[in-house]
Motif scaffolding. Structure first.
Motif, PDB file in Angstrom:
ATOM      1  N   ASP A  67       0.848  -1.185   0.000  1.00  0.00           N
ATOM      2  CA  ASP A  67       0.000   0.000   0.000  1.00  0.00           C
ATOM      3  C   ASP A  67       0.889   1.243   0.000  1.00  0.00           C
ATOM      4  OD1 ASP A  67      -2.207   1.595   0.050  1.00  0.00           O
ATOM      5  OD2 ASP A  67      -2.807   1.106   2.115  1.00  0.00           O
ATOM      6  N   ARG A  68       0.359   2.366  -0.434  1.00  0.00           N
ATOM      7  CA  ARG A  68       1.114   3.611  -0.374  1.00  0.00           C
ATOM      8  C   ARG A  68       1.117   4.152   1.050  1.00  0.00           C
ATOM      9  NH1 ARG A  68      -0.113   8.180  -4.711  1.00  0.00           N
ATOM     10  NH2 ARG A  68       1.654   9.082  -3.560  1.00  0.00           N
ATOM     11  N   SER A  69       2.199   4.791   1.416  1.00  0.00           N
ATOM     12  CA  SER A  69       2.290   5.470   2.705  1.00  0.00           C
ATOM     13  C   SER A  69       2.395   6.963   2.436  1.00  0.00           C
ATOM     14  CB  SER A  69       3.509   4.979   3.493  1.00  0.00           C
ATOM     15  OG  SER A  69       3.628   5.687   4.711  1.00  0.00           O
ATOM     16  N   LEU A  70       1.244   7.613   2.317  1.00  0.00           N
ATOM     17  CA  LEU A  70       1.225   9.038   1.992  1.00  0.00           C
ATOM     18  C   LEU A  70       1.887   9.863   3.089  1.00  0.00           C
ATOM     19  CD1 LEU A  70      -2.398   9.330   0.532  1.00  0.00           C
ATOM     20  CD2 LEU A  70      -0.242   9.170  -0.722  1.00  0.00           C
ATOM     21  N   GLU A  71       1.703   9.419   4.339  1.00  0.00           N
ATOM     22  CA  GLU A  71       2.321  10.137   5.454  1.00  0.00           C
ATOM     23  C   GLU A  71       3.840  10.118   5.341  1.00  0.00           C
ATOM     24  OE1 GLU A  71       2.557   9.915  10.355  1.00  0.00           O
ATOM     25  OE2 GLU A  71       1.180   8.627   9.244  1.00  0.00           O
ATOM     26  N   LEU A  72       4.405   8.959   5.006  1.00  0.00           N
ATOM     27  CA  LEU A  72       5.855   8.844   4.864  1.00  0.00           C
ATOM     28  C   LEU A  72       6.343   9.647   3.669  1.00  0.00           C
ATOM     29  CD1 LEU A  72       8.590   7.695   5.644  1.00  0.00           C
ATOM     30  CD2 LEU A  72       7.986   5.578   4.432  1.00  0.00           C
ATOM     31  N   GLU A  73       5.608   9.601   2.565  1.00  0.00           N
ATOM     32  CA  GLU A  73       5.995  10.369   1.385  1.00  0.00           C
ATOM     33  C   GLU A  73       6.006  11.870   1.693  1.00  0.00           C
ATOM     34  OE1 GLU A  73       3.713   9.359  -2.066  1.00  0.00           O
ATOM     35  OE2 GLU A  73       3.889   7.203  -1.703  1.00  0.00           O
ATOM     36  N   MET A  74       4.994  12.322   2.437  1.00  0.00           N
ATOM     37  CA  MET A  74       4.936  13.735   2.801  1.00  0.00           C
ATOM     38  C   MET A  74       6.103  14.119   3.708  1.00  0.00           C
ATOM     39  SD  MET A  74       1.797  15.844   4.588  1.00  0.00           S
ATOM     40  CE  MET A  74       0.744  15.427   3.187  1.00  0.00           C
ATOM     41  N   PHE A  75       6.408  13.240   4.665  1.00  0.00           N
ATOM     42  CA  PHE A  75       7.533  13.501   5.564  1.00  0.00           C
ATOM     43  C   PHE A  75       8.834  13.621   4.776  1.00  0.00           C
ATOM     44  CE2 PHE A  75      11.216  11.616   7.684  1.00  0.00           C
ATOM     45  CZ  PHE A  75      11.406  12.532   8.719  1.00  0.00           C
ATOM     46  N   LEU A  76       9.064  12.705   3.850  1.00  0.00           N
ATOM     47  CA  LEU A  76      10.298  12.742   3.065  1.00  0.00           C
ATOM     48  C   LEU A  76      10.391  14.014   2.233  1.00  0.00           C
ATOM     49  CD1 LEU A  76      10.493   9.004   1.902  1.00  0.00           C
ATOM     50  CD2 LEU A  76      11.889  10.120   3.658  1.00  0.00           C
ATOM     51  N   SER A  77       9.258  14.442   1.696  1.00  0.00           N
ATOM     52  CA  SER A  77       9.251  15.673   0.902  1.00  0.00           C
ATOM     53  C   SER A  77       9.590  16.882   1.762  1.00  0.00           C
ATOM     54  CB  SER A  77       7.880  15.868   0.245  1.00  0.00           C
ATOM     55  OG  SER A  77       7.616  14.849  -0.685  1.00  0.00           O
ATOM     56  N   GLN A  78       8.954  16.963   2.926  1.00  0.00           N
ATOM     57  CA  GLN A  78       9.171  18.104   3.815  1.00  0.00           C
ATOM     58  C   GLN A  78      10.564  18.094   4.428  1.00  0.00           C
ATOM     59  OE1 GLN A  78       5.901  17.731   6.576  1.00  0.00           O
ATOM     60  NE2 GLN A  78       4.441  18.715   5.177  1.00  0.00           N
ATOM     61  N   ALA A  79      11.146  16.901   4.576  1.00  0.00           N
ATOM     62  CA  ALA A  79      12.482  16.779   5.159  1.00  0.00           C
ATOM     63  C   ALA A  79      13.571  16.862   4.100  1.00  0.00           C
ATOM     64  CB  ALA A  79      12.595  15.468   5.923  1.00  0.00           C
ATOM     65  N   GLU A  80      13.201  17.273   2.886  1.00  0.00           N
ATOM     66  CA  GLU A  80      14.135  17.396   1.767  1.00  0.00           C
ATOM     67  C   GLU A  80      14.855  16.072   1.487  1.00  0.00           C
ATOM     68  OE1 GLU A  80      16.692  20.713   2.472  1.00  0.00           O
ATOM     69  OE2 GLU A  80      15.055  22.176   2.345  1.00  0.00           O
ATOM     70  N   HIS A  83      14.450  12.305  -2.688  1.00  0.00           N
ATOM     71  CA  HIS A  83      15.190  11.315  -3.489  1.00  0.00           C
ATOM     72  C   HIS A  83      14.964   9.894  -2.986  1.00  0.00           C
ATOM     73  CE1 HIS A  83      17.790  12.165  -0.042  1.00  0.00           C
ATOM     74  NE2 HIS A  83      18.387  11.007  -0.267  1.00  0.00           N
ATOM     75  N   LEU A  84      14.433   9.756  -1.767  1.00  0.00           N
ATOM     76  CA  LEU A  84      14.168   8.421  -1.217  1.00  0.00           C
ATOM     77  C   LEU A  84      12.786   7.894  -1.603  1.00  0.00           C
ATOM     78  CD1 LEU A  84      15.585   8.871   2.407  1.00  0.00           C
ATOM     79  CD2 LEU A  84      16.703   7.785   0.443  1.00  0.00           C
ATOM     80  N   ILE A  85      11.914   8.764  -2.085  1.00  0.00           N
ATOM     81  CA  ILE A  85      10.544   8.343  -2.389  1.00  0.00           C
ATOM     82  C   ILE A  85      10.487   7.226  -3.430  1.00  0.00           C
ATOM     83  CG2 ILE A  85       8.333   9.120  -3.382  1.00  0.00           C
ATOM     84  CD1 ILE A  85       8.707  11.764  -1.953  1.00  0.00           C
ATOM     85  N   PRO A  86      11.325   7.248  -4.472  1.00  0.00           N
ATOM     86  CA  PRO A  86      11.290   6.132  -5.436  1.00  0.00           C
ATOM     87  C   PRO A  86      11.545   4.765  -4.803  1.00  0.00           C
ATOM     88  CG  PRO A  86      12.442   7.986  -6.398  1.00  0.00           C
ATOM     89  CD  PRO A  86      12.207   8.334  -4.955  1.00  0.00           C
ATOM     90  N   LEU A  87      12.258   4.735  -3.671  1.00  0.00           N
ATOM     91  CA  LEU A  87      12.503   3.465  -2.997  1.00  0.00           C
ATOM     92  C   LEU A  87      11.219   2.840  -2.465  1.00  0.00           C
ATOM     93  CD1 LEU A  87      15.742   4.320  -0.964  1.00  0.00           C
ATOM     94  CD2 LEU A  87      15.575   3.052  -3.112  1.00  0.00           C
ATOM     95  N   LEU A  88      10.186   3.659  -2.289  1.00  0.00           N
ATOM     96  CA  LEU A  88       8.908   3.177  -1.748  1.00  0.00           C
ATOM     97  C   LEU A  88       8.022   2.565  -2.817  1.00  0.00           C
ATOM     98  CD1 LEU A  88       8.010   6.198   0.586  1.00  0.00           C
ATOM     99  CD2 LEU A  88       9.340   4.143   1.140  1.00  0.00           C
ATOM    100  N   GLU A  89       8.399   2.732  -4.069  1.00  0.00           N
ATOM    101  CA  GLU A  89       7.567   2.224  -5.154  1.00  0.00           C
ATOM    102  C   GLU A  89       7.586   0.698  -5.174  1.00  0.00           C
ATOM    103  OE1 GLU A  89       8.826   3.947  -8.798  1.00  0.00           O
ATOM    104  OE2 GLU A  89       8.278   5.998  -8.233  1.00  0.00           O
ATOM    105  N   THR A  90       6.408   0.124  -5.309  1.00  0.00           N
ATOM    106  CA  THR A  90       6.276  -1.330  -5.399  1.00  0.00           C
ATOM    107  C   THR A  90       6.007  -1.714  -6.857  1.00  0.00           C
ATOM    108  OG1 THR A  90       3.936  -1.109  -4.813  1.00  0.00           O
ATOM    109  CG2 THR A  90       5.476  -1.597  -3.032  1.00  0.00           C
TER     110      THR A  90
END
Length: 268
Positions: A67-80, A83-90
């Motif tokens: 499943d997507r983790s929108l909360e984690l994606e938002m955190f990564l975006s706000q924390a600059e 570049h780690l978001i692609p690692l979450l892709e399934t």
């Protein structure tokens, strides 16, 4: 064409206790990804478009991973750290889930996929057996045999004689190098195995398997064995066995899991 696949992931993981009390075996880490991620990717690479994962009440972690983790994606975006978001892709594939209320065996789990499969051929991949090969795909090799013969196909591998009692074992007539016409199959033979070819967790079935599954009674371990249903199916339909000549690691065996981790570490 085989476009659907079933991944039974509802077992208790008793071979890996105590860790499987809290961590599903399918989520064991392998080079930063859970084992089941490799299974799904294998299916996608083989042309599968729809996957049914069979889980139990204690396996919600498997569902959460895909499943997507929108909360984690938002955190990564706000924390600059975007570049780690692609690692979450399934893997890009349609995944459904169904619960097996009680672990009554692999045969019972596959039974739950009858409506999902419909009148189409479908693959089954056991998530505790990982095939690692740079140039070959275990399920793809199995599907290739189905495409040629339009019969159920079982992936097999030669194993040591003393280990045959741990697997389903086929008896067959060799049609070509590494390809057999199955004449019999036995679940965990304790004496006189019919060959050294053990079933290795990759199958392609025609829908004809379901009537035999539905009438199969509990066997070894008081579980409904997929092997028993295949044995009955052979009385009416032919099936093939494809030898999978590639490295296979059984996550249920701690020594093989450690060997797999070492193998993946050396690849990096």
């Amino acid at each position: 064409m085989v476009k659907k696949a079933v991944i039974p992931a509802a077992g208790y993981g008793t071979r890996n206790l105590p860790i499987t009390k809290v961590l599903p075996k399918e989520m064991f880490p392998v080079a930063g990804r859970p084992a089941i991620d490799y299974i799904v990717r294998e299916a996608v690479e083989a042309g599968i478009e729809e996957i049914l994962i069979i889980i139990s009440r204690s396996k919600n972690m498997v569902m959460d991973y895909f499943d997507r983790s929108l909360e984690l994606e938002m955190f990564l975006s706000q924390a600059e750290k975007s570049h780690l978001i692609p690692l979450l892709e399934t893997p890009k594939v349609h995944i459904q889930f169904i619960r097996q209320s009680y672990a009554k065996g692999l045969g019972d789990a596959v039974c739950l996929a009858e409506r999902f499969a419909g009148n189409e051929p479908f693959a089954v991949l056991l998530p505790d057996l990982l095939f690692i090969n740079e140039t070959a795909n275990a399920l793809q090799k199995t599907i290739a045999v189905y495409n040629e013969y339009k019969e159920s196909v079982i992936g097999v591998k030669a194993v040591k004689e003393e280990d045959l009692k741990l697997y389903g074992v086929i008896k067959g007539t060799e049609l070509a190098e590494g390809l057999y016409d199955i004449t019999d199959i036995i679940e965990k033979p304790q004496t006189s195995p019919p060959s050294n070819l053990a079933v290795m967790g990759r199958y392609v079935f025609t829908p004809e398997i379901f009537p035999f599954l539905n009438e199969t009674l509990p066997g070894i371990g008081n579980e409904i064995q997929l092997t028993d249903a295949i044995k009955k199916m052979l009385t009416k339909y032919e099936a093939k066995a494809q030898v999978l000549e590639m490295d296979c690691f059984d996550l249920g065996k701690n020594e093989e899991y450690m060997t797999l981790l070492n193998y993946m570490f050396k690849k990096k």
